[in-house]
Design an enzyme around this catalytic site. Sequence first.
Site, PDB file in Angstrom:
ATOM      1  N   ARG A  46      37.728  58.722  45.948  1.00 44.20           N
ATOM      2  CA  ARG A  46      36.164  59.246  46.137  1.00 44.20           C
ATOM      3  C   ARG A  46      36.181  61.347  46.326  1.00 44.20           C
ATOM      4  O   ARG A  46      36.215  60.576  47.409  1.00 44.20           O
ATOM      5  CB  ARG A  46      35.452  58.369  46.743  1.00 44.20           C
ATOM      6  CG  ARG A  46      34.463  58.398  46.065  1.00 44.20           C
ATOM      7  CD  ARG A  46      33.874  57.756  44.397  1.00 44.20           C
ATOM      8  NE  ARG A  46      32.290  58.046  44.071  1.00 44.20           N
ATOM      9  CZ  ARG A  46      31.760  58.305  42.620  1.00 44.20           C
ATOM     10  NH1 ARG A  46      32.645  57.809  42.039  1.00 44.20           N
ATOM     11  NH2 ARG A  46      30.311  57.890  42.598  1.00 44.20           N
ATOM     12  N   THR A  83      29.631  27.493  65.018  1.00 47.30           N
ATOM     13  CA  THR A  83      28.698  29.383  65.039  1.00 47.30           C
ATOM     14  C   THR A  83      28.701  30.153  66.138  1.00 47.30           C
ATOM     15  O   THR A  83      29.229  29.879  66.963  1.00 47.30           O
ATOM     16  CB  THR A  83      27.655  29.171  64.538  1.00 47.30           C
ATOM     17  OG1 THR A  83      26.754  28.919  66.103  1.00 47.30           O
ATOM     18  CG2 THR A  83      26.786  27.949  63.546  1.00 47.30           C
ATOM     19  N   GLU A 124      26.559  16.748  59.216  1.00 49.97           N
ATOM     20  CA  GLU A 124      25.452  15.677  58.571  1.00 49.97           C
ATOM     21  C   GLU A 124      23.959  16.696  58.099  1.00 49.97           C
ATOM     22  O   GLU A 124      23.519  17.454  59.047  1.00 49.97           O
ATOM     23  CB  GLU A 124      25.203  14.285  59.268  1.00 49.97           C
ATOM     24  CG  GLU A 124      26.425  13.768  59.030  1.00 49.97           C
ATOM     25  CD  GLU A 124      25.899  12.620  60.388  1.00 49.97           C
ATOM     26  OE1 GLU A 124      24.867  11.431  60.857  1.00 49.97           O
ATOM     27  OE2 GLU A 124      26.772  11.789  60.718  1.00 49.97           O
ATOM     28  N   GLU A 143      33.375  25.849  61.438  1.00 52.47           N
ATOM     29  CA  GLU A 143      33.908  25.729  62.217  1.00 52.47           C
ATOM     30  C   GLU A 143      33.016  26.220  63.702  1.00 52.47           C
ATOM     31  O   GLU A 143      33.677  26.898  64.563  1.00 52.47           O
ATOM     32  CB  GLU A 143      35.418  26.553  62.117  1.00 52.47           C
ATOM     33  CG  GLU A 143      36.497  26.335  61.442  1.00 52.47           C
ATOM     34  CD  GLU A 143      36.426  25.057  62.854  1.00 52.47           C
ATOM     35  OE1 GLU A 143      37.061  23.681  62.253  1.00 52.47           O
ATOM     36  OE2 GLU A 143      37.446  25.335  63.518  1.00 52.47           O
ATOM     37  N   ILE A 202      30.661  51.982  52.138  1.00 49.81           N
ATOM     38  CA  ILE A 202      31.356  53.449  52.317  1.00 49.81           C
ATOM     39  C   ILE A 202      31.596  53.048  49.884  1.00 49.81           C
ATOM     40  O   ILE A 202      31.747  54.300  49.493  1.00 49.81           O
ATOM     41  CB  ILE A 202      33.244  53.191  52.162  1.00 49.81           C
ATOM     42  CG1 ILE A 202      33.034  53.238  54.213  1.00 49.81           C
ATOM     43  CG2 ILE A 202      34.327  53.472  51.714  1.00 49.81           C
ATOM     44  CD1 ILE A 202      34.110  53.380  54.556  1.00 49.81           C
ATOM     45  N   GLY A 251      24.815  19.421  62.527  1.00 44.59           N
ATOM     46  CA  GLY A 251      25.667  20.844  62.574  1.00 44.59           C
ATOM     47  C   GLY A 251      26.382  21.125  63.870  1.00 44.59           C
ATOM     48  O   GLY A 251      27.392  20.295  64.478  1.00 44.59           O
ATOM     49  N   GLN A 276      33.868  62.579  59.147  1.00 46.02           N
ATOM     50  CA  GLN A 276      34.651  61.595  60.061  1.00 46.02           C
ATOM     51  C   GLN A 276      33.481  59.897  59.940  1.00 46.02           C
ATOM     52  O   GLN A 276      33.832  58.834  60.500  1.00 46.02           O
ATOM     53  CB  GLN A 276      33.804  62.241  61.489  1.00 46.02           C
ATOM     54  CG  GLN A 276      34.812  63.749  61.468  1.00 46.02           C
ATOM     55  CD  GLN A 276      34.597  63.696  63.394  1.00 46.02           C
ATOM     56  OE1 GLN A 276      33.666  63.797  63.551  1.00 46.02           O
ATOM     57  NE2 GLN A 276      36.180  64.851  63.469  1.00 46.02           N
TER      58      GLN A 276
HETATM   59  C1  LIG Z   1      31.706  27.924  54.412  1.00 42.65           C
HETATM   60  C2  LIG Z   1      31.710  26.582  55.321  1.00 42.65           C
HETATM   61  C3  LIG Z   1      31.681  25.120  54.976  1.00 42.65           C
HETATM   62  C4  LIG Z   1      31.822  24.300  56.088  1.00 42.65           C
HETATM   63  N1  LIG Z   1      32.704  23.382  56.060  1.00 42.65           N
HETATM   64  C5  LIG Z   1      32.359  22.203  56.789  1.00 42.65           C
HETATM   65  C6  LIG Z   1      33.546  21.321  57.255  1.00 42.65           C
HETATM   66  O1  LIG Z   1      34.304  20.943  56.223  1.00 42.65           O
HETATM   67  N2  LIG Z   1      32.831  20.099  58.162  1.00 42.65           N
HETATM   68  C7  LIG Z   1      31.641  19.976  58.890  1.00 42.65           C
HETATM   69  O2  LIG Z   1      31.471  18.780  59.231  1.00 42.65           O
HETATM   70  N3  LIG Z   1      31.336  21.238  58.692  1.00 42.65           N
HETATM   71  C8  LIG Z   1      31.224  22.405  57.347  1.00 42.65           C
HETATM   72  N4  LIG Z   1      30.173  23.584  57.729  1.00 42.65           N
HETATM   73  C9  LIG Z   1      29.057  23.362  58.454  1.00 42.65           C
HETATM   74  C10 LIG Z   1      29.078  24.414  59.768  1.00 42.65           C
HETATM   75  O3  LIG Z   1      29.768  23.410  60.632  1.00 42.65           O
HETATM   76  C11 LIG Z   1      27.667  24.083  59.997  1.00 42.65           C
HETATM   77  O4  LIG Z   1      26.601  24.791  59.057  1.00 42.65           O
HETATM   78  C12 LIG Z   1      27.626  24.606  61.614  1.00 42.65           C
HETATM   79  O5  LIG Z   1      27.954  23.809  62.447  1.00 42.65           O
HETATM   80  C13 LIG Z   1      25.765  24.581  61.756  1.00 42.65           C
HETATM   81  O6  LIG Z   1      25.343  23.197  61.399  1.00 42.65           O
HETATM   82  P1  LIG Z   1      24.052  23.990  60.475  1.00 42.65           P
HETATM   83  O7  LIG Z   1      24.464  24.624  59.644  1.00 42.65           O
HETATM   84  O8  LIG Z   1      23.049  21.978  60.599  1.00 42.65           O
HETATM   85  O9  LIG Z   1      23.119  24.497  61.667  1.00 42.65           O
HETATM   86  P2  LIG Z   1      22.044  24.166  63.134  1.00 42.65           P
HETATM   87  O10 LIG Z   1      23.187  23.648  63.658  1.00 42.65           O
HETATM   88  O11 LIG Z   1      20.920  23.650  62.453  1.00 42.65           O
HETATM   89  O12 LIG Z   1      22.080  25.399  63.769  1.00 42.65           O
HETATM   90  C14 LIG Z   1      21.342  26.337  63.165  1.00 42.65           C
HETATM   91  C15 LIG Z   1      21.426  28.142  64.278  1.00 42.65           C
HETATM   92  O13 LIG Z   1      20.905  27.336  65.309  1.00 42.65           O
HETATM   93  C16 LIG Z   1      21.929  27.806  66.369  1.00 42.65           C
HETATM   94  N5  LIG Z   1      21.349  27.376  67.051  1.00 42.65           N
HETATM   95  C17 LIG Z   1      21.819  25.562  67.268  1.00 42.65           C
HETATM   96  N6  LIG Z   1      21.932  24.954  68.839  1.00 42.65           N
HETATM   97  C18 LIG Z   1      22.078  26.370  69.367  1.00 42.65           C
HETATM   98  C19 LIG Z   1      21.127  26.214  70.986  1.00 42.65           C
HETATM   99  N7  LIG Z   1      21.068  25.606  71.557  1.00 42.65           N
HETATM  100  N8  LIG Z   1      21.223  28.173  71.139  1.00 42.65           N
HETATM  101  C20 LIG Z   1      21.291  29.131  70.156  1.00 42.65           C
HETATM  102  N9  LIG Z   1      21.774  28.833  68.876  1.00 42.65           N
HETATM  103  C21 LIG Z   1      21.815  27.134  68.271  1.00 42.65           C
HETATM  104  C22 LIG Z   1      23.240  27.923  65.634  1.00 42.65           C
HETATM  105  O14 LIG Z   1      24.261  28.703  65.780  1.00 42.65           O
HETATM  106  C23 LIG Z   1      22.684  28.747  64.377  1.00 42.65           C
HETATM  107  O15 LIG Z   1      22.568  29.300  64.076  1.00 42.65           O
HETATM  108  C24 LIG Z   1      30.585  23.982  56.936  1.00 42.65           C
HETATM  109  C25 LIG Z   1      29.579  25.107  57.001  1.00 42.65           C
HETATM  110  C26 LIG Z   1      30.047  26.346  55.853  1.00 42.65           C
HETATM  111  C27 LIG Z   1      28.909  27.606  55.576  1.00 42.65           C
END
Ligand SMILES: Cc1cc2nc3c(=O)[nH]c(=O)nc-3n(C[C@H](O)[C@H](O)[C@H](O)COP(=O)(O)OP(=O)(O)OC[C@H]3O[C@@H](n4cnc5c(N)ncnc54)[C@H](O)[C@@H]3O)c2cc1C
Length: 370
Positions: free
Chosen positions: A255, A352, A116, A350, A324, A120, A266
Amino acid sequence: MCIRDSVEFINRDVKGSLKDIDRENILPRHIIEKMASLGLFGLTIPKKYGGKGLSLREFLRILEAISRECPCIANVIFLHSMSYDFILRFGSDEQKEKYLPDIAIGRRILSLPFTEPQSGTDLANVKMRAVRKGEYYILNGVKTLATNGMYANLFIVIARTSEEKHRGLTLFIVEKEDGVKAIGPLDLFSARGAGIATLKFENVQVHKSRILGSEGDGFSLAVKGLALGRVPFSSIAIGVVEGALEEAVKWSSKRKTFGKPIFENQAICFPLAEVAAELRAIKAFSEELALMIERGEMPIVEASMIKLLSSELATKATKIAVQIMGGWGLASNSKVARLYRDAKALEIAEGTSEVQKMIIARQLLKEFKG
Ligand SMILES: Cc1cc2nc3c(=O)[nH]c(=O)nc-3n(C[C@H](O)[C@H](O)[C@H](O)COP(=O)(O)OP(=O)(O)OC[C@H]3O[C@@H](n4cnc5c(N)ncnc54)[C@H](O)[C@@H]3O)c2cc1C
């Protein structure tokens, strides 16, 4: 459907449209219809429900093969399959019989809107309400970043049925016809074509027979389903690494600078050798985890490990490949540029990388704290 069929499908039906898909950010209807006719929406659904009945290991290899060229299509298939896995694992017999045959032939395409705007990573902070009214629940709220949101007509939705933080969440099977509105596709620089959308639920009425598990089970089922989905999700990353590696080797062995192919330096071939070694290890890990899941085990921490390793290798490998290829790697129609953009999303969707590290670190405490 086997690996060869899926490669043929990508080469024949998709490759020529990749630039348009990237620009328009949507899959053309004829590609979705082709995917359905090939059975790509029912790869691991048992044959008795009309699916292909493939094993998890066979499924992973198909996702890898598709992702070498087109991670967006693999994302659509993966997310659909992770969603129907919720019905296969946690659904009642009636729910399986009602939905799986249509899902297997792509008449029903699934999305899994958990995220939502305010939640996330912190899934227990879900605000969407599901209020009981007789035999029905009335759902109100907004989901976002939902893969397949633009294509789906069936949704596995998590909503709040009481104020308890974790036990207050419940999973529902919601049909598009119940009144779900898709807004999108969202204009991300990654995962273009995966139909990512915001979904609005306004007074959506869902019968109580469409609860998955029981009321209050939502959080624990969601965590289990998401965790096991990280193994197939990692196959998308593996495919991206393979695609990038192949492009980088092909390019750098042709290339020339200063009279010889750049691969002979390397500085160019060593990073590729490192990627190849890490890739090999991750593929072996993937095979091991798939076998464990096929045996009915729940390797939840290991699933976080492979998700972390594979998505970070995808970002590393595609970044190396772009470097590259020099300026040509940045061209808008460059495959490695597209894979580079798609790889970044693999570290976020899925769960972070940080979430995976939290899960692994928690296990370390259990094992070694003393
Ligand atoms: C291409 C794509 C497809 C997606 N598909 C789906 C889907 O099908 N269904 C669905 O429900 N969601 C989906 N999402 C959403 C995704 O699951 C969320 O973006 C993800 O879980 C992160 O939530 P947020 O974006 O709200 O970030 P936030 O939760 O706000 O987090 C922001 C940042 O803070 C970090 N963070 C948060 N809490 C902590 C903590 N306690 N300690 C350290 N770091 C922290 C996170 O790792 C992130 O880097 C998708 C996202 C993308 C990019």
